[in-house]
Design a protein around this motif. Structure first.
Motif, PDB file in Angstrom:
ATOM      1  N   ALA A 367      39.192  39.505  68.422  1.00  0.00           N
ATOM      2  CA  ALA A 367      39.373  38.310  67.602  1.00  0.00           C
ATOM      3  C   ALA A 367      40.673  37.603  67.952  1.00  0.00           C
ATOM      4  O   ALA A 367      40.721  36.368  68.058  1.00  0.00           O
ATOM      5  CB  ALA A 367      39.346  38.689  66.122  1.00  0.00           C
ATOM      6  N   ALA A 368      41.745  38.374  68.147  1.00  0.00           N
ATOM      7  CA  ALA A 368      43.041  37.778  68.476  1.00  0.00           C
ATOM      8  C   ALA A 368      43.035  37.183  69.878  1.00  0.00           C
ATOM      9  O   ALA A 368      43.481  36.048  70.088  1.00  0.00           O
ATOM     10  CB  ALA A 368      44.139  38.829  68.344  1.00  0.00           C
ATOM     11  N   LEU A 369      42.537  37.951  70.856  1.00  0.00           N
ATOM     12  CA  LEU A 369      42.536  37.476  72.238  1.00  0.00           C
ATOM     13  C   LEU A 369      41.744  36.185  72.397  1.00  0.00           C
ATOM     14  O   LEU A 369      42.212  35.210  72.996  1.00  0.00           O
ATOM     15  CB  LEU A 369      41.935  38.542  73.157  1.00  0.00           C
ATOM     16  N   TRP A 370      40.524  36.185  71.881  1.00  0.00           N
ATOM     17  CA  TRP A 370      39.657  35.030  72.079  1.00  0.00           C
ATOM     18  C   TRP A 370      40.201  33.814  71.327  1.00  0.00           C
ATOM     19  O   TRP A 370      40.149  32.685  71.829  1.00  0.00           O
ATOM     20  CB  TRP A 370      38.232  35.349  71.638  1.00  0.00           C
ATOM     21  N   SER A 371      40.728  34.031  70.125  1.00  0.00           N
ATOM     22  CA  SER A 371      41.273  32.919  69.347  1.00  0.00           C
ATOM     23  C   SER A 371      42.469  32.291  70.046  1.00  0.00           C
ATOM     24  O   SER A 371      42.632  31.059  70.036  1.00  0.00           O
ATOM     25  CB  SER A 371      41.669  33.406  67.943  1.00  0.00           C
ATOM     26  N   MET A 372      43.322  33.104  70.661  1.00  0.00           N
ATOM     27  CA  MET A 372      44.455  32.554  71.397  1.00  0.00           C
ATOM     28  C   MET A 372      44.004  31.837  72.658  1.00  0.00           C
ATOM     29  O   MET A 372      44.505  30.752  72.995  1.00  0.00           O
ATOM     30  CB  MET A 372      45.442  33.671  71.766  1.00  0.00           C
ATOM     31  N   LYS A 453      43.525  27.318  66.689  1.00  0.00           N
ATOM     32  CA  LYS A 453      44.932  26.957  66.512  1.00  0.00           C
ATOM     33  C   LYS A 453      45.810  28.011  67.167  1.00  0.00           C
ATOM     34  O   LYS A 453      45.522  29.209  67.101  1.00  0.00           O
ATOM     35  CB  LYS A 453      45.256  26.829  65.024  1.00  0.00           C
ATOM     36  N   SER A 454      46.885  27.569  67.782  1.00  0.00           N
ATOM     37  CA  SER A 454      47.748  28.460  68.554  1.00  0.00           C
ATOM     38  C   SER A 454      48.633  29.299  67.648  1.00  0.00           C
ATOM     39  O   SER A 454      48.800  28.999  66.460  1.00  0.00           O
ATOM     40  CB  SER A 454      48.645  27.628  69.477  1.00  0.00           C
TER      41      SER A 454
END
Length: 462
Positions: A367-372, A453-454
């Motif tokens: 979730a974190a990797l793809w969102s970033m 969002k970054s």
């Protein structure tokens, strides 16, 4: 006051723009301008990605790694069945099979070097990493890294003869990297994601140091590194289970800062706002949801007492990096000879790994990797104007063509752990908000038209 502020935080407020481009509060203090910050939710593609993370495949990876007997860095690199070389070759072959389904987006490399003797490496030894790189289609030089280490050990770190199963430490972290490489290989990422499996961790973080220094020497823009080390068990040594919590260790003052830079940061109360802290806040925001089924317990220190991990190598190069570790470690199953003492089983065996838990940790990372990687990059050169005394605050940053959804100012009370309010400011690179920089912490994040969002960038006086 805290309860009063929390009550108001339940209300969603709208910010209005004056003719002087000052964002004014619609109600007097408290709570101030902006809307309550609502955590980013996974979009349908990310939900699909995370749904493919398979506990059975996690189990198969860990059991296969254990089957090599020992993966001590000093063990055989040529035996086809036993030792670190056999493990290296199997991991690389698996990664290449994932890349074959990527339509050319993913490539696999095995970068290596010869480490000269140290206190934990008596003879010159080849250190080999395995890295599957999913190249970004829009910003290939903006990079995010997820990593686990595939070497293992027993009580004596120099003992490369006896079995060192390494199921949890760190077969679990390897499984996270490999499973995410498999499920993301068939998707198009805007930025580059590197799925790393490194060696030499137990001997002194040699593989990760080699990777981090190589990236830094090549001026690669690594905007986030997630290290997974000992993420395989939800059971404490007293038998209690904690199946939905994962610890996230987040470093404070950047390790490559000079003493003066640290003094400057402390002078504005920014010791809790390092790039790694912003990465940690981002992970907590996007990774705690119904899809992952996990709570992220953020711990503001680089690592556990007397311990370290591969994220430290990235921190030393100035990259934002954090470490995941299971909620309660059982030290009878770490760095131990496989043996039974008074009816107690010692050793890092697969029977002590919770494969469902490890899969959920992989979802947190995913979730974190793809969102970033799908969001615009973290804003750069972010400054807050200190040229004159004023109760307003003017922020400036470099414009980014990939921030096609504009920017947001986020803020929080100085004693709050997470960003709590957000002010959309549009596609600009300077803005004045009716908030005093003396009273709150502020930051800037970029927004994509896709809704991602970054991580936040913290402003420095300028």
């Amino acid at each position: 006051m805290r309860a009063f502020s929390s009550l108001f935080a339940l209300c969603v407020l709208a910010a209005t723009v004056s003719s002087q481009s000052v964002f004014d509060p619609v109600t007097p203090w408290p709570p101030g301008p902006g809307n309550v910050l609502i955590p980013q939710a996974p979009n349908p593609e990310l939900v699909q990605i995370l749904s493919k993370v398979d506990p059975n495949r996690v189990k198969a990876i860990i059991e296969k790694l254990v089957s090599f007997g020992t993966r001590n860095t000093l063990s055989s690199q040529t035996d086809p069945k036993r030792g670190i070389g056999a493990a290296r070759d199997w991991i690389a072959a698996e990664m290449r099979s994932f890349a074959a389904a990527s339509n050319g987006r993913m490539t696999v490399d095995v970068p290596s070097y010869v480490q000269q003797p140290t206190s934990r490496i008596p003879n010159a030894t080849v250190i080999s990493n395995i890295v599957a790189t999913l190249k970004g289609s829009k910003e290939p030089n903006r990079v995010y890294v997820v990593s686990g280490h595939y070497d293992s050990r027993v009580t004596d770190v120099l003992n490369f003869i006896d079995d060192a199963p390494g199921a949890d430490d760190d077969g679990s972290g390897v499984a996270v990297s490999m499973e995410l490489a498999r499920v993301m290989a068939t998707h198009d990422s805007a930025a580059t994601i590197m799925f790393a499996v490194v060696a030499g961790e137990e001997q002194g973080l040699f593989g990760s140091n080699f990777m981090a220094t190589t990236l830094a020497q090549n001026k690669v823009d690594v905007q986030g590194m997630l290290d997974n080390d000992i993420v395989g068990s939800s059971t404490a040594d007293d038998g209690t289970k904690d199946p939905t919590d994962i610890r996230l260790f987040v470093s404070g003052l950047p390790q490559n800062n000079t003493a003066q830079q640290n003094l400057n940061l402390a002078s504005i109360g920014g010791e809790n706002d390092s790039p790694s802290h912003q990465l940690g806040r981002f992970v907590a925001e996007v990774s705690q949801n119904i899809v992952t089924g996990m709570n992220v317990r953020t711990i503001y220190r680089p690592d556990r007492f007397l311990r370290g991990g591969d994220h430290l190598s990235f921190l030393q190069q100035g990259y934002p990096a954090v470490r995941f570790t299971e909620p309660h470690e059982n030290f009878a199953h770490q760095h131990q000879d496989v043996r039974v003492v008074n009816g107690v089983q010692f050793g890092d065996l697969p029977e002590f790994v919770d494969f469902d838990f490890t899969a959920r940790v992989a979802k947190v990372n995913g979730a974190a990797l793809w969102s970033m990687a799908q969001a615009p990059g973290t804003p750069k050169s972010v400054f807050i104007d200190t040229a004159q005394l004023t109760n307003n605050s003017t922020l400036r940053w470099d414009a980014d063509v990939h921030a096609d959804g504009g920017y947001e100012i986020v803020w929080r009370e100085t004693d709050e752990p997470q960003w709590s309010r957000v002010i959309p400011v549009g596609n600009v690179n300077t803005v004045t908000v009716n908030l005093s920089k003396d009273n709150v912490q502020m930051g800037v994040r970029a927004v994509g038209k896709n809704g991602f969002k970054s991580p936040v960038a913290f402003p420095f006086p300028g």
